[in-house]
Design a protein around this motif. Structure first.
Motif, PDB file in Angstrom:
ATOM      1  N   LEU A 105       0.809  -1.229  -0.171  1.00 23.16           N
ATOM      2  CA  LEU A 105       0.056   0.009  -0.039  1.00 23.16           C
ATOM      3  C   LEU A 105       0.770   1.200   0.020  1.00 23.16           C
ATOM      4  O   LEU A 105       0.607   2.315  -0.776  1.00 23.16           O
ATOM      5  N   ALA A 106       1.866   1.330   0.825  1.00 26.84           N
ATOM      6  CA  ALA A 106       2.549   2.396   0.843  1.00 26.84           C
ATOM      7  C   ALA A 106       3.778   2.084   1.676  1.00 26.84           C
ATOM      8  O   ALA A 106       3.907   1.266   2.545  1.00 26.84           O
ATOM      9  N   ARG A 107       4.784   3.068   1.775  1.00 23.87           N
ATOM     10  CA  ARG A 107       6.128   3.303   2.389  1.00 23.87           C
ATOM     11  C   ARG A 107       6.384   4.659   2.851  1.00 23.87           C
ATOM     12  O   ARG A 107       6.249   5.246   2.215  1.00 23.87           O
ATOM     13  N   LEU A 307       2.062   9.724   0.870  1.00 22.29           N
ATOM     14  CA  LEU A 307       0.913   9.096   1.659  1.00 22.29           C
ATOM     15  C   LEU A 307      -0.202  10.008   0.945  1.00 22.29           C
ATOM     16  O   LEU A 307      -1.140  10.273   1.879  1.00 22.29           O
ATOM     17  N   ASP A 308      -0.231  10.336  -0.272  1.00 23.57           N
ATOM     18  CA  ASP A 308      -1.333  11.035  -0.944  1.00 23.57           C
ATOM     19  C   ASP A 308      -2.625  10.126  -0.886  1.00 23.57           C
ATOM     20  O   ASP A 308      -2.537   8.969  -0.675  1.00 23.57           O
ATOM     21  N   GLY A 309      -3.800  10.743  -1.184  1.00 19.27           N
ATOM     22  CA  GLY A 309      -5.029  10.096  -1.263  1.00 19.27           C
ATOM     23  C   GLY A 309      -5.432   9.489  -0.026  1.00 19.27           C
ATOM     24  O   GLY A 309      -5.637   9.957   1.114  1.00 19.27           O
ATOM     25  N   GLN A 310      -5.855   8.445  -0.071  1.00 16.45           N
ATOM     26  CA  GLN A 310      -6.379   7.642   1.105  1.00 16.45           C
ATOM     27  C   GLN A 310      -5.097   7.037   2.064  1.00 16.45           C
ATOM     28  O   GLN A 310      -5.406   6.625   3.299  1.00 16.45           O
ATOM     29  N   LYS A 311      -4.131   6.739   1.342  1.00 14.76           N
ATOM     30  CA  LYS A 311      -3.156   6.059   1.988  1.00 14.76           C
ATOM     31  C   LYS A 311      -2.659   6.618   3.315  1.00 14.76           C
ATOM     32  O   LYS A 311      -2.502   5.879   4.329  1.00 14.76           O
ATOM     33  N   GLY A 312      -2.561   7.973   3.665  1.00 11.38           N
ATOM     34  CA  GLY A 312      -2.223   8.739   4.859  1.00 11.38           C
ATOM     35  C   GLY A 312      -2.998   8.214   5.875  1.00 11.38           C
ATOM     36  O   GLY A 312      -2.700   8.116   7.052  1.00 11.38           O
ATOM     37  N   TYR A 313      -4.498   8.299   5.484  1.00  9.90           N
ATOM     38  CA  TYR A 313      -5.305   7.779   6.452  1.00  9.90           C
ATOM     39  C   TYR A 313      -5.406   6.676   6.871  1.00  9.90           C
ATOM     40  O   TYR A 313      -5.464   6.210   8.272  1.00  9.90           O
ATOM     41  N   TYR A 407      -3.195  14.863   1.690  1.00  6.99           N
ATOM     42  CA  TYR A 407      -2.376  16.302   1.754  1.00  6.99           C
ATOM     43  C   TYR A 407      -3.116  17.492   1.780  1.00  6.99           C
ATOM     44  O   TYR A 407      -2.747  18.401   2.287  1.00  6.99           O
ATOM     45  N   LYS A 408      -4.502  17.333   1.187  1.00 13.24           N
ATOM     46  CA  LYS A 408      -5.313  18.376   1.229  1.00 13.24           C
ATOM     47  C   LYS A 408      -6.171  18.715   2.633  1.00 13.24           C
ATOM     48  O   LYS A 408      -6.457  19.663   3.162  1.00 13.24           O
TER      49      LYS A 408
END
Length: 790
Positions: A105-107, A307-313, A407-408
């Protein structure tokens, strides 16, 4: 022998012979004159075994031996343990986050740290950290023996949390060691701290401490923290800003003002005051200057790279839940846990299902964000959405929507607890009534067919006494006599306000807590019946999942597994024991099917063309002043809570209660997407339906109850369709007419999945609720059924 002869005998080299022990006289023989009989009153009793083993000499000897061994052991440890190379930066490794199927999903990004010399940090800002953590720093030996001993004892006894460390010890832990709570690590910390005190100056130690500490927002060190929270360099920090950063170290995420709960804001304000007051006490800050300082304004956070989009959440919630487990299992403090998790080489597999996650994001886009025109309508800029989808049988979070983009909008709408859940709280009141076998004021058991007075603004009574609460219904509509089922369908405030008092608000809030709502600090007052407390989509999803799971407690979890070299973290079962009887839980579910098929969610859910036989239960909610709108609903295998929140995109204008609006304030959603009121049966229910009906198959609830809409067919059906047809194909999709008042919403058998021929006659109640045209819900001007839920 005379005395002179005895003396001469001793002088000749002999000792005076010891007098011969006289033997005890045999039986029948009189004691020889001049001897005392054995065993007489004057004889000493023989010593017991315990007295011979634990003499004062032996106890003191043992004590001093242990002390000597301890001293020798510590000397040996001191000689054996060297000060290692600093490895704080080397220890920081990217975490890897994966979907449930193992795909990445993300690093998270590289470590956000920039070392600054102490002379670049204003002197008073330096002292804020000393005032916060270790007032004796400049004249102590670098260790706190009492605090370390307490930490060792707590570790050995399994109590966890070490307290009382000096700044030197914390620096050693950050830079030379790690956050593990083991006896070995604590002893090493003690020895290295003593050696560091000999090798480094106090200024070097303080510089090391403020440059290696974790401040939240992914920021390590004071320079990164100054930029993250105030958008300035460390050299430009003011004393009040420094005091905030010093206060943060106790609980970085909890104390981050931009995302803190009311409790978190209260605690960090108290900590900020504590730091400045200590500075005054130590003579480091003039009293007059202290009096003129105000809490600093904190800048909005920014998302970390990648971590853009939903990744950060998703990453944010995973980190938070992992930190909670470390605190519970390894005894770490919150600050230690955050530092141990963020960018520390974890491989974290989430429960998130890739397909469901994509489907949820697509549903929000098609039913909400794709319809917003931020240039044409100012209010469209203020719309925020959050959603959480949970498997009720396992407690796994399968999909989550935290906002348009991490991000937003850094604030996670799926976990925020600052908006009212409104009438989505009403099922909790019913659950409490059923669980407690509560009765009305006139002694009648509270059930689905119990009749209440639905008059708007009716004074709530407590055994004849007015409680000072008389809530209005939507549009001030009077319902006269109405059953609990129909009151739930139309979300009649006056009924549930009275029911809450009938049950006892203390019991209602206790039930809410058992179901998963954070009720700490909440008052058990009648106003809470309208959902006036704060709650998150995550909390509401957990509560409704517990209903769906027949009363077994569901605590939604996003983590499937978490692995890290040297650390073992057990992820507890998300499904616990029974907190609500099956009959009570199933009755709530049965009643909530009426809300979908005949009530406020009828148009968006029951009549949705995507529905393919799924039986659905759920509840809408619209808060006071239309600041939030909700739909939390479930099928037998999936629970999803969707919330819309009015959050001012910028300052300016007047709120719905005449207050000046500041950025981030709660504002009305009215007019968003070009409509009127935004109610729970509108966009939230449409998002729910577009998502749920796209990822679930036909299924019916397995209910152990004889009450509620799901098990109460009418005596004289008015249609000829077969039971397998979906609600959208039955006349129930149209509002009831005045010509057939007997066919009240709760009695319409259009929700066919629950009324299949397999149902036994025992599921049919022996009595039918009274009917009245006044029980019909008023049609909202927007075309939906919209109760006032505040």
């Amino acid at each position: 022998m005379g005395r002179a002869e005895e003396r001469r005998a001793r002088q000749r080299g002999g000792r005076r012979a010891a007098p011969k022990r006289r033997s005890a006289p045999t039986a029948g023989t009189a004691p020889t004159a001049g001897t005392a009989p054995t065993g007489g009153a004057g004889a000493k009793p023989p010593k017991g075994l315990i007295r011979r083993m634990f003499t004062w000499k032996k106890i003191l000897g043992t004590f001093f031996s242990v002390c000597l061994l301890g001293i020798l052991g510590f000397i040996g440890l001191y000689l054996y343990v060297d000060v290692p190379e600093g490895n704080a930066a080397a220890q920081r490794q990217s975490n890897v986050y994966k979907f449930s199927d193992g795909t990445v999903l993300a690093r998270d990004g590289k470590v956000n740290r920039e070392i600054v010399d102490l002379d670049k940090v204003p002197r008073k800002v330096q002292l804020t950290f000393v005032a916060a953590e270790n007032k004796s720093f400049y004249h102590d030996a670098g260790i706190d023996l009492k605090g370390t001993a307490r930490g060792l004892i707590n570790t050995l006894s399994g109590k966890g949390k070490q307290g009382g460390s000096t700044i030197t010890q914390q620096y050693v832990k950050n830079y030379y060691l790690n956050q593990d709570q083991t006896v070995t690590r604590k002893l090493k910390e003690l020895v290295i701290s003593l050696k560091v005190e000999r090798e480094k100056s106090k200024d070097d130690i303080l510089a090391g401490y403020i440059n290696t500490s974790y401040y939240g927002r992914g920021a390590y060190g004071i320079q990164a923290a100054a930029q993250a929270y105030f958008h300035v360099d460390a050299q430009d920090l003011k004393v009040q800003q420094g005091a905030y950063l010093a206060a943060l170290l106790q609980a970085p995420s909890q104390y981050d003002w931009a995302v803190a709960s009311p409790t978190g804001k209260k605690l960090v304000t108290e900590r900020w005051n504590y730091v400045l007051d200590n500075m005054v006490e130590e003579g480091w800050l003039p009293k007059a200057e202290r009096a003129g300082l105000h809490f600093p304004k904190i800048k909005e956070p920014k998302g970390a790279p990648g971590l853009d989009g939903q990744k950060g959440y998703l990453v944010e919630l995973a980190n938070h839940q992992l930190e909670q487990q470390l605190m519970a299992q390894q005894g770490l403090t919150q600050s230690q846990a955050e530092s141990a998790v963020v960018e520390n080489g974890w491989t974290i597999t989430l429960n998130i299902d890739r397909k469901k996650q994509t489907a949820l994001e697509g549903a929000v886009k098609s039913e909400l964000t794709g319809k917003l025109d931020k240039k044409a309508r100012k209010v469209d800029n203020d719309v925020q959405a959050g959603a959480v989808s949970v498997d009720p049988k396992t407690g796994r979070i399968l999909a989550l929507y935290g906002g348009e983009n991490y991000y937003k909008h850094f604030y996670n709408n799926a976990t925020r607890t600052d908006y009212q859940p409104a009438s989505t709280f009403k099922p909790v009141i019913l659950a409490a009534a059923l669980e407690q076998n509560a009765t009305t004021q006139d002694g009648k058991p509270i059930a689905a067919d119990t009749v209440y007075d639905g008059t708007s603004r009716r004074q709530v009574l407590d055994h004849g006494a007015k409680v000072g609460f008389a809530p209005p219904n939507e549009d001030n509509h009077n319902y006269d006599k109405i059953t609990v089922q129909n009151a739930m369908n139309a979300s009649v405030n006056s009924v549930f306000a009275q029911m809450g008092v009938d049950v006892g608000m203390g019991k209602v809030m206790s039930t809410a807590g058992k179901l998963g709502m954070d009720t700490k600090g909440m008052q058990a007052v009648p106003a809470q019946t309208l959902g006036s407390m704060g709650a998150s989509p995550l909390e509401m999803a957990g509560i409704y999942a517990t209903f769906d799971n027949h009363g077994y407690k569901v605590t939604p979890t996003i983590i499937k597994s978490a692995e890290n070299t040297g650390r073992s973290v057990d992820i507890p079962d998300a499904v616990g024991g029974s907190v609500l009887s099956r009959t009570a839980a199933d009755t709530v579910t049965s009643v909530l099917t009426g809300v979908v098929d005949d009530g406020t969610a009828q148009e968006s859910v029951a009549g949705n063309p995507l529905r393919n036989g799924q039986q659905v239960a759920g509840k809408t909610g619209t808060s006071d002043c239309n600041r939030s709108a909700w739909f939390t609903g479930y099928t037998p295998d999936l629970v999803t809570s969707v919330g819309l929140f009015g959050e001012a995109a910028k300052s300016g204008g007047i709120g719905c209660e005449g207050e000046p609006v500041k950025k981030g304030a709660h504002v009305s959603l009215k007019g968003a997407m070009g409509g009127g009121r935004v109610n729970g049966g509108g966009a939230p229910a449409k998002i729910w339906a577009a998502y749920t009906f796209g990822v679930t198959d036909k299924a019916a609830f397995d209910l152990n109850t004889t009450q509620g809409a799901a098990v109460e067919p009418t005596e004289t059906p008015t249609w000829t369709q077969t039971p397998t047809e979906t609600p959208s194909q039955t006349p129930s999709s149209a509002p009831p007419t005045s010509e057939s008042p007997s066919e009240t919403p709760s009695q319409t058998p259009s929700r066919t999945p629950s009324q299949t021929p397999s149902q036994t006659p025992s599921q049919t109640p022996t009595s039918k609720p009274p009917t009245s045209p006044s029980t019909e819900a008023p049609l909202d001007p927007d075309g939906g059924l919209d109760p006032l839920e505040r």
